[in-house]
Motif scaffolding. Structure first.
Motif, PDB file in Angstrom:
ATOM      1  N   ILE A 111       0.858  -1.191   0.000  1.00 40.22           N
ATOM      2  CA  ILE A 111       0.000   0.000   0.000  1.00 40.22           C
ATOM      3  C   ILE A 111       0.887   1.231   0.000  1.00 40.22           C
ATOM      4  O   ILE A 111       1.890   1.274   0.710  1.00 40.22           O
ATOM      5  CB  ILE A 111      -0.937   0.006   1.230  1.00 40.22           C
ATOM      6  CG1 ILE A 111      -1.952  -1.141   1.123  1.00 40.22           C
ATOM      7  CG2 ILE A 111      -1.661   1.339   1.353  1.00 40.22           C
ATOM      8  CD1 ILE A 111      -2.886  -1.232   2.317  1.00 40.22           C
ATOM      9  N   GLN A 112       0.514   2.214  -0.784  1.00 42.07           N
ATOM     10  CA  GLN A 112       1.240   3.478  -0.806  1.00 42.07           C
ATOM     11  C   GLN A 112       0.641   4.433   0.226  1.00 42.07           C
ATOM     12  O   GLN A 112      -0.581   4.507   0.376  1.00 42.07           O
ATOM     13  CB  GLN A 112       1.170   4.127  -2.178  1.00 42.07           C
ATOM     14  CG  GLN A 112       1.819   3.336  -3.287  1.00 42.07           C
ATOM     15  CD  GLN A 112       1.749   4.087  -4.602  1.00 42.07           C
ATOM     16  OE1 GLN A 112       2.505   5.015  -4.863  1.00 42.07           O
ATOM     17  NE2 GLN A 112       0.801   3.692  -5.436  1.00 42.07           N
ATOM     18  N   ILE A 273     -11.427  -0.713   2.993  1.00 42.56           N
ATOM     19  CA  ILE A 273     -10.399   0.327   2.956  1.00 42.56           C
ATOM     20  C   ILE A 273      -9.075  -0.265   2.465  1.00 42.56           C
ATOM     21  O   ILE A 273      -8.382   0.321   1.630  1.00 42.56           O
ATOM     22  CB  ILE A 273     -10.223   0.955   4.354  1.00 42.56           C
ATOM     23  CG1 ILE A 273     -11.521   1.637   4.801  1.00 42.56           C
ATOM     24  CG2 ILE A 273      -9.058   1.932   4.363  1.00 42.56           C
ATOM     25  CD1 ILE A 273     -11.978   2.761   3.908  1.00 42.56           C
ATOM     26  N   ILE A 274      -8.738  -1.443   2.977  1.00 38.26           N
ATOM     27  CA  ILE A 274      -7.533  -2.133   2.527  1.00 38.26           C
ATOM     28  C   ILE A 274      -7.624  -2.427   1.031  1.00 38.26           C
ATOM     29  O   ILE A 274      -6.662  -2.249   0.272  1.00 38.26           O
ATOM     30  CB  ILE A 274      -7.349  -3.454   3.296  1.00 38.26           C
ATOM     31  CG1 ILE A 274      -7.225  -3.193   4.798  1.00 38.26           C
ATOM     32  CG2 ILE A 274      -6.132  -4.222   2.778  1.00 38.26           C
ATOM     33  CD1 ILE A 274      -6.007  -2.431   5.192  1.00 38.26           C
ATOM     34  N   THR A 275      -8.795  -2.867   0.591  1.00 40.27           N
ATOM     35  CA  THR A 275      -8.987  -3.227  -0.809  1.00 40.27           C
ATOM     36  C   THR A 275      -8.834  -2.017  -1.719  1.00 40.27           C
ATOM     37  O   THR A 275      -8.183  -2.091  -2.770  1.00 40.27           O
ATOM     38  CB  THR A 275     -10.378  -3.856  -1.003  1.00 40.27           C
ATOM     39  OG1 THR A 275     -10.537  -4.952  -0.094  1.00 40.27           O
ATOM     40  CG2 THR A 275     -10.552  -4.361  -2.425  1.00 40.27           C
ATOM     41  N   VAL A 282      -3.398   6.129  -3.100  1.00 47.97           N
ATOM     42  CA  VAL A 282      -2.465   6.445  -2.018  1.00 47.97           C
ATOM     43  C   VAL A 282      -3.249   6.817  -0.768  1.00 47.97           C
ATOM     44  O   VAL A 282      -4.070   7.742  -0.783  1.00 47.97           O
ATOM     45  CB  VAL A 282      -1.541   7.615  -2.419  1.00 47.97           C
ATOM     46  CG1 VAL A 282      -0.606   7.982  -1.258  1.00 47.97           C
ATOM     47  CG2 VAL A 282      -0.735   7.267  -3.659  1.00 47.97           C
ATOM     48  N   MET A 283      -3.011   6.114   0.326  1.00 48.05           N
ATOM     49  CA  MET A 283      -3.686   6.416   1.588  1.00 48.05           C
ATOM     50  C   MET A 283      -3.058   7.653   2.213  1.00 48.05           C
ATOM     51  O   MET A 283      -1.842   7.734   2.362  1.00 48.05           O
ATOM     52  CB  MET A 283      -3.597   5.240   2.552  1.00 48.05           C
ATOM     53  CG  MET A 283      -4.343   4.013   2.115  1.00 48.05           C
ATOM     54  SD  MET A 283      -4.625   2.842   3.475  1.00 48.05           S
ATOM     55  CE  MET A 283      -5.914   3.693   4.389  1.00 48.05           C
ATOM     56  N   LYS A 298      -3.242  11.526   9.976  1.00 46.18           N
ATOM     57  CA  LYS A 298      -2.422  10.877   8.963  1.00 46.18           C
ATOM     58  C   LYS A 298      -2.351   9.379   9.249  1.00 46.18           C
ATOM     59  O   LYS A 298      -2.236   8.959  10.395  1.00 46.18           O
ATOM     60  CB  LYS A 298      -1.021  11.479   8.961  1.00 46.18           C
ATOM     61  CG  LYS A 298      -0.108  10.898   7.890  1.00 46.18           C
ATOM     62  CD  LYS A 298       1.262  11.561   7.925  1.00 46.18           C
ATOM     63  CE  LYS A 298       2.198  10.926   6.918  1.00 46.18           C
ATOM     64  NZ  LYS A 298       3.551  11.516   6.938  1.00 46.18           N
ATOM     65  N   ILE A 299      -2.441   8.584   8.190  1.00 51.85           N
ATOM     66  CA  ILE A 299      -2.359   7.137   8.331  1.00 51.85           C
ATOM     67  C   ILE A 299      -0.981   6.652   7.874  1.00 51.85           C
ATOM     68  O   ILE A 299      -0.415   7.172   6.924  1.00 51.85           O
ATOM     69  CB  ILE A 299      -3.479   6.441   7.505  1.00 51.85           C
ATOM     70  CG1 ILE A 299      -3.545   4.951   7.816  1.00 51.85           C
ATOM     71  CG2 ILE A 299      -3.322   6.710   6.028  1.00 51.85           C
ATOM     72  CD1 ILE A 299      -4.150   4.636   9.141  1.00 51.85           C
ATOM     73  N   THR A 300      -0.433   5.696   8.588  1.00 47.62           N
ATOM     74  CA  THR A 300       0.864   5.105   8.271  1.00 47.62           C
ATOM     75  C   THR A 300       0.725   3.583   8.331  1.00 47.62           C
ATOM     76  O   THR A 300      -0.277   3.062   8.849  1.00 47.62           O
ATOM     77  CB  THR A 300       1.934   5.546   9.287  1.00 47.62           C
ATOM     78  OG1 THR A 300       1.582   5.011  10.577  1.00 47.62           O
ATOM     79  CG2 THR A 300       2.043   7.068   9.365  1.00 47.62           C
TER      80      THR A 300
END
Length: 319
Positions: A111-112, A273-275, A282-283, A298-300
């Motif tokens: 995932i980016q 969300i993962i899909t 880009v998350m 912010k998501i990491t």
């Protein structure tokens, strides 16, 4: 620390008073319109919040990087990665991908992740999505962040079909001391963009889109071309993963490259969300509350891994 009340002629004035008394790290708990302006409830905040000036800059957080707000649970002592992903309704093909190595490492590899950049001369940011995804609320949250950081944006809405949506966003921009410009067509959109001053940030709230309507997607493509905006899809959590994958692909074809995950505080399962992210979006950030102040974070890779495990564990504890 007890809450304190401050009143200003607009949101910026009220927050300035709060910060003058409580320091720059003052936490805004709530706000409301009063007879003589805007009233905010604030208190001292001990933890330093992330800067707002952080459109997209891709980033990677290496596994094991220190983060103050999350401590990932020990998966070996709870459930296997595959079980966690299946509980979240992640498609089987992706379960195998994300189970191939350490959880956080697998997420970071597949995932980016990135950040919004609102520095001068950056391209406008247009939030797009289906009906009820949370676009207007996300715009309001970003507006609050930018105003509180001293970088007030130009706010435009092209959502001419939902009067209620415009009113909701207009109420919030008034509290912040910002005008809301309604653009009904290319002519008014051109006039709206002309009001940008000193390369300030531009936030565009768009009308809900039926992703299966080619004409609706064409409108988004025209918007991107006409304004040079970055398109960011707001993806609400809790939906069917396969359906979300189809929608994500359609928005990608229309030019969207980023996503905000909304309603993560309101659902248990995050498989869709993962899909969506695995489809290439880009998350950037995720919704943690309905509060317009601090309601996005912010998501990491580390945070996402922790959220997936936490929600699974909370379900098991409360069964």
């Amino acid at each position: 620390m007890e809450n304190e009340i401050f009143v200003g002629i607009n949101m910026k004035d009220a927050v300035s008073k709060a910060r003058a008394n409580l320091g720059e790290a003052a936490l805004i708990v709530s706000d409301r319109v009063v007879e003589n302006g805007i009233e905010v409830v604030a208190r001292k905040e001990t933890e330093k919040k992330a800067s707002a000036d952080c459109v997209i800059e891709k980033s990677y957080v290496s596994p094991g990087a220190p983060e103050e707000s999350f401590n990932i649970l020990n998966i070996e002592k709870t459930r296997g990665i595959s079980d966690i992903l299946r509980w979240h309704r992640v498609p089987d093909a992706l379960v195998d991908v994300f189970s191939s190595s350490d959880f956080e490492t697998a997420i970071a590899k597949n995932i980016q992740f990135g950040s919004f950049s609102f520095s001068q001369a950056k391209r406008p940011l247009a939030l797009v999505g289906t009906a009820g995804a949370g676009k207007s609320l996300s715009v309001a949250k970003l507006c609050s962040r930018l105003v509180l950081s001293g970088n007030p944006p130009l706010v435009i809405t092209t959502d001419r079909e939902r009067a209620g949506g415009i009113d909701q966003l207009a109420t919030h921009t008034r509290r912040l001391g910002l005008p809301l410009i309604v653009a009904n067509d290319q002519k008014t959109l051109r006039q709206a963009m002309a009001q940008r001053k000193n390369d300030q940030p531009v936030l565009i709230d768009t009308a809900p889109v039926d992703p299966y309507d080619e004409n609706a997607l064409a409108v988004l493509m025209e918007l991107k071309l006409f304004t040079r905006a970055e398109l960011c899809v707001v993806v609400p959590a809790g939906y069917d993963s396969e359906e979300t994958a189809d929608v994500a692909e359609l928005f990608w074809n229309a030019g969207a490259r980023m996503m905000i995950a909304s309603r993560l505080d309101q659902v248990r399962r995050l498989g869709n969300i993962i899909t969506a992210a695995a489809c290439g979006l880009v998350m950037t950030e995720y919704g943690v509350s309905e509060n317009c102040h601090g309601g996005l974070e912010k998501i990491t890779p580390k945070k996402l891994a922790a959220l997936l495990v936490e929600k699974t564990e909370n379900y098991e504890k409360n069964r």
